[in-house]
Design a protein around this motif. Structure first.
Motif, PDB file in Angstrom:
ATOM      1  N   ILE A  11       7.641  -6.718   4.691  1.00 35.73           N
ATOM      2  CA  ILE A  11       6.137  -5.618   4.725  1.00 35.73           C
ATOM      3  C   ILE A  11       6.558  -4.693   3.948  1.00 35.73           C
ATOM      4  CG2 ILE A  11       4.924  -3.804   6.878  1.00 35.73           C
ATOM      5  CD1 ILE A  11       5.250  -6.903   8.833  1.00 35.73           C
ATOM      6  N   GLU A  12       8.208  -3.767   4.444  1.00 35.65           N
ATOM      7  CA  GLU A  12       8.346  -2.792   3.428  1.00 35.65           C
ATOM      8  C   GLU A  12       8.214  -3.231   2.022  1.00 35.65           C
ATOM      9  OE1 GLU A  12       9.486   0.064   3.466  1.00 35.65           O
ATOM     10  OE2 GLU A  12       8.760  -0.214   5.656  1.00 35.65           O
ATOM     11  N   LEU A  13       8.409  -4.498   1.173  1.00 37.82           N
ATOM     12  CA  LEU A  13       8.483  -5.046  -0.599  1.00 37.82           C
ATOM     13  C   LEU A  13       7.020  -4.877  -0.599  1.00 37.82           C
ATOM     14  CD1 LEU A  13      10.880  -7.209   0.159  1.00 37.82           C
ATOM     15  CD2 LEU A  13      11.017  -4.937  -1.527  1.00 37.82           C
ATOM     16  N   MET A  14       6.164  -4.985   0.041  1.00 40.44           N
ATOM     17  CA  MET A  14       4.390  -5.022   0.068  1.00 40.44           C
ATOM     18  C   MET A  14       3.917  -3.829   0.425  1.00 40.44           C
ATOM     19  SD  MET A  14       3.372  -7.425  -0.080  1.00 40.44           S
ATOM     20  CE  MET A  14       1.535  -7.665  -0.025  1.00 40.44           C
ATOM     21  N   ARG A  15       4.537  -3.138   0.718  1.00 40.89           N
ATOM     22  CA  ARG A  15       4.703  -0.725   1.307  1.00 40.89           C
ATOM     23  C   ARG A  15       4.834   0.183   0.164  1.00 40.89           C
ATOM     24  NH1 ARG A  15       6.139  -0.760   6.862  1.00 40.89           N
ATOM     25  NH2 ARG A  15       4.768  -0.624   8.157  1.00 40.89           N
ATOM     26  N   GLU A  16       6.069  -0.932  -0.463  1.00 37.39           N
ATOM     27  CA  GLU A  16       5.984  -0.224  -1.734  1.00 37.39           C
ATOM     28  C   GLU A  16       5.638  -0.685  -3.202  1.00 37.39           C
ATOM     29  OE1 GLU A  16       8.578   1.726  -1.520  1.00 37.39           O
ATOM     30  OE2 GLU A  16       8.620   2.576  -3.493  1.00 37.39           O
ATOM     31  N   ALA A  17       5.270  -1.827  -3.263  1.00 37.56           N
ATOM     32  CA  ALA A  17       3.847  -2.513  -4.114  1.00 37.56           C
ATOM     33  C   ALA A  17       2.585  -1.506  -4.157  1.00 37.56           C
ATOM     34  CB  ALA A  17       4.140  -4.043  -3.592  1.00 37.56           C
ATOM     35  N   GLY A  18       2.812  -1.503  -2.664  1.00 37.59           N
ATOM     36  CA  GLY A  18       1.258  -0.663  -2.857  1.00 37.59           C
ATOM     37  C   GLY A  18       0.911   0.854  -2.635  1.00 37.59           C
ATOM     38  N   LYS A  19       1.914   1.660  -2.626  1.00 33.93           N
ATOM     39  CA  LYS A  19       2.473   2.989  -3.377  1.00 33.93           C
ATOM     40  C   LYS A  19       2.632   3.116  -4.510  1.00 33.93           C
ATOM     41  CE  LYS A  19       5.869   6.125  -1.609  1.00 33.93           C
ATOM     42  NZ  LYS A  19       6.806   6.143  -0.707  1.00 33.93           N
ATOM     43  N   ARG A  20       3.471   2.261  -5.815  1.00 25.59           N
ATOM     44  CA  ARG A  20       3.232   2.266  -6.717  1.00 25.59           C
ATOM     45  C   ARG A  20       1.871   2.032  -7.559  1.00 25.59           C
ATOM     46  NH1 ARG A  20       9.486   1.578  -8.680  1.00 25.59           N
ATOM     47  NH2 ARG A  20       9.997   1.595  -5.980  1.00 25.59           N
ATOM     48  N   LEU A  21       1.045   1.115  -6.577  1.00 26.79           N
ATOM     49  CA  LEU A  21       0.044   0.602  -7.941  1.00 26.79           C
ATOM     50  C   LEU A  21      -1.298   2.081  -7.506  1.00 26.79           C
ATOM     51  CD1 LEU A  21      -1.922  -0.991  -8.943  1.00 26.79           C
ATOM     52  CD2 LEU A  21      -2.528  -2.241  -6.595  1.00 26.79           C
ATOM     53  N   ALA A  22      -1.194   2.751  -5.846  1.00 28.34           N
ATOM     54  CA  ALA A  22      -1.956   3.480  -5.676  1.00 28.34           C
ATOM     55  C   ALA A  22      -1.751   5.278  -6.646  1.00 28.34           C
ATOM     56  CB  ALA A  22      -2.022   4.252  -4.011  1.00 28.34           C
ATOM     57  N   HIS A  23      -0.012   5.211  -6.923  1.00 24.02           N
ATOM     58  CA  HIS A  23       0.227   5.970  -8.352  1.00 24.02           C
ATOM     59  C   HIS A  23      -0.330   5.521  -9.109  1.00 24.02           C
ATOM     60  CE1 HIS A  23       2.473   8.627 -10.944  1.00 24.02           C
ATOM     61  NE2 HIS A  23       2.292   7.248 -11.732  1.00 24.02           N
ATOM     62  N   VAL A  24      -0.527   4.660 -10.062  1.00 25.73           N
ATOM     63  CA  VAL A  24      -1.304   3.971 -10.980  1.00 25.73           C
ATOM     64  C   VAL A  24      -2.877   3.930 -11.428  1.00 25.73           C
ATOM     65  CG1 VAL A  24      -1.616   2.099 -12.569  1.00 25.73           C
ATOM     66  CG2 VAL A  24       0.121   2.714 -11.461  1.00 25.73           C
ATOM     67  N   HIS A  25      -3.211   3.704 -10.018  1.00 22.81           N
ATOM     68  CA  HIS A  25      -4.637   4.632  -9.745  1.00 22.81           C
ATOM     69  C   HIS A  25      -4.964   5.471  -9.841  1.00 22.81           C
ATOM     70  CE1 HIS A  25      -7.810   0.532  -9.572  1.00 22.81           C
ATOM     71  NE2 HIS A  25      -6.623   0.023  -9.024  1.00 22.81           N
ATOM     72  N   GLU A  26      -4.340   6.324  -8.654  1.00 20.16           N
ATOM     73  CA  GLU A  26      -4.827   7.947  -9.188  1.00 20.16           C
ATOM     74  C   GLU A  26      -4.867   8.253 -10.787  1.00 20.16           C
ATOM     75  OE1 GLU A  26      -1.960  10.161  -6.563  1.00 20.16           O
ATOM     76  OE2 GLU A  26      -3.036  11.911  -7.160  1.00 20.16           O
ATOM     77  N   GLU A  27      -3.275   7.766 -11.376  1.00 14.45           N
ATOM     78  CA  GLU A  27      -3.271   8.558 -13.251  1.00 14.45           C
ATOM     79  C   GLU A  27      -4.586   8.284 -13.412  1.00 14.45           C
ATOM     80  OE1 GLU A  27      -1.239  10.775 -14.203  1.00 14.45           O
ATOM     81  OE2 GLU A  27      -0.505  10.839 -12.248  1.00 14.45           O
ATOM     82  N   LEU A  28      -4.490   6.834 -13.704  1.00 16.87           N
ATOM     83  CA  LEU A  28      -6.078   6.064 -14.239  1.00 16.87           C
ATOM     84  C   LEU A  28      -7.370   6.766 -14.196  1.00 16.87           C
ATOM     85  CD1 LEU A  28      -5.541   2.198 -14.194  1.00 16.87           C
ATOM     86  CD2 LEU A  28      -5.081   3.443 -16.044  1.00 16.87           C
TER      87      LEU A  28
END
Ligand code: MF3
Ligand code: CO
Length: 255
Positions: A11-28
């Motif tokens: 779950i910790e790894l999924m949270r981190e994967a999610g957080k990084r993707l959120a950042h990508v979407h924000e920039e996109l």
């Protein structure tokens, strides 16, 4: 059909994967403007994903040739980025992106306005986004999977829109697509029982007209049959014994 339950470490790894993707979407989202090509959006997306130490999971998936799916107007999902496809004022564009962080996948999609758009298009985007939130209100331990599907359908149908049936959400974890499949339209059966620790990609695709779609000759791009506009909204979520945790939202988003 076995739905995996993630451990605390996963779950910790999924949270981190999610957080990084959120950042990508924000920039996109910031990059969307009249004049940019869908190819440039993909190139930026791939760079953002790699720059944060991750790998794009869509690239070469079943032969998909890019890292980001960029779908314009009547394109529903899986639009292939092209140098000669230039966004123009009034378009709507759905960006679907995913990445792998230390073996764990995240997946999320947003539909953006390109400059000023019609009220009609704005409403479609808003209803699609809200249908996700209506659906995940049901995503808690003890409920059934199709409670999510039924809630999305009930909300979207109230607006007279078409909810796409040919494509569905999915479990997600060490693979992009895990069990279960998550339909966005009403179901007769109740589906699997939800348990804390399940991670799901819930992704309503909503058409302004009919729910019916067809595939373009490129074998990927899905378009509405009646050429009406379509919007997509997706997050990776974690089921808990209370409210679900949305792993791919960025701060202040949509407020
Ligand atoms: N978000 C989509 C999905 O969940 C995109 C994957 S299709 C791909 O299925 F081929 F582009 F990877
Ligand atoms: Co998905």
């Amino acid at each position: 059909m076995a739905v995996s339950i993630k451990s605390a470490r996963e779950i910790e790894l999924m949270r981190e994967a999610g957080k990084r993707l959120a950042h990508v979407h924000e920039e996109l989202g910031r990059a969307v403007a009249p004049g940019i090509s869908t190819w440039e959006i993909d190139a930026l997306g791939e760079k953002l994903i790699r720059d944060c130490g991750c790998v794009p999971n869509f690239l070469h998936y079943n032969g998909y040739p890019a890292s980001i799916c960029v779908s314009v107007n009547e394109e529903v999902v899986h639009g292939i980025p092209r140098k000669d496809r230039i966004l123009k004022e009034g378009d709507i564009v759905s960006l679907d992106a995913g990445l792998i962080y230390r073996g764990y996948h995240s997946d999320a999609a947003r539909t953006h306005a390109v400059g000023r758009i019609s009220e009609e298009a704005q409403k479609l985007i808003g209803v699609t986004r809200q249908s996700f939130f209506e659906g995940i209100k049901m995503a808690r331990e003890g409920n059934y999977l199709h409670d999510i599907s039924n809630a999305i359908d009930a909300y979207v149908s109230g607006f007279g829109y078409g909810i796409v049936r040919d494509l569905v959400g999915h479990g997600i974890g060490t693979a992009l697509h895990e069990d279960p499949q998550i339909p966005n339209f009403a179901q007769k059966r109740r589906g699997v029982r939800l348990q804390a620790g399940m991670t799901l990609a819930v992704e309503p695709m909503v058409n302004a007209g009919t729910w019916k779609v067809r595939w373009l000759q490129d074998g990927w791009t899905v378009v509405t049959r009646d050429r009406s506009l379509s919007a997509h909204y997706e997050n990776t979520i974690l089921v808990t014994d209370g409210e679900p945790e949305i792993l791919t939202l960025y701060e202040g988003e949509g407020l």
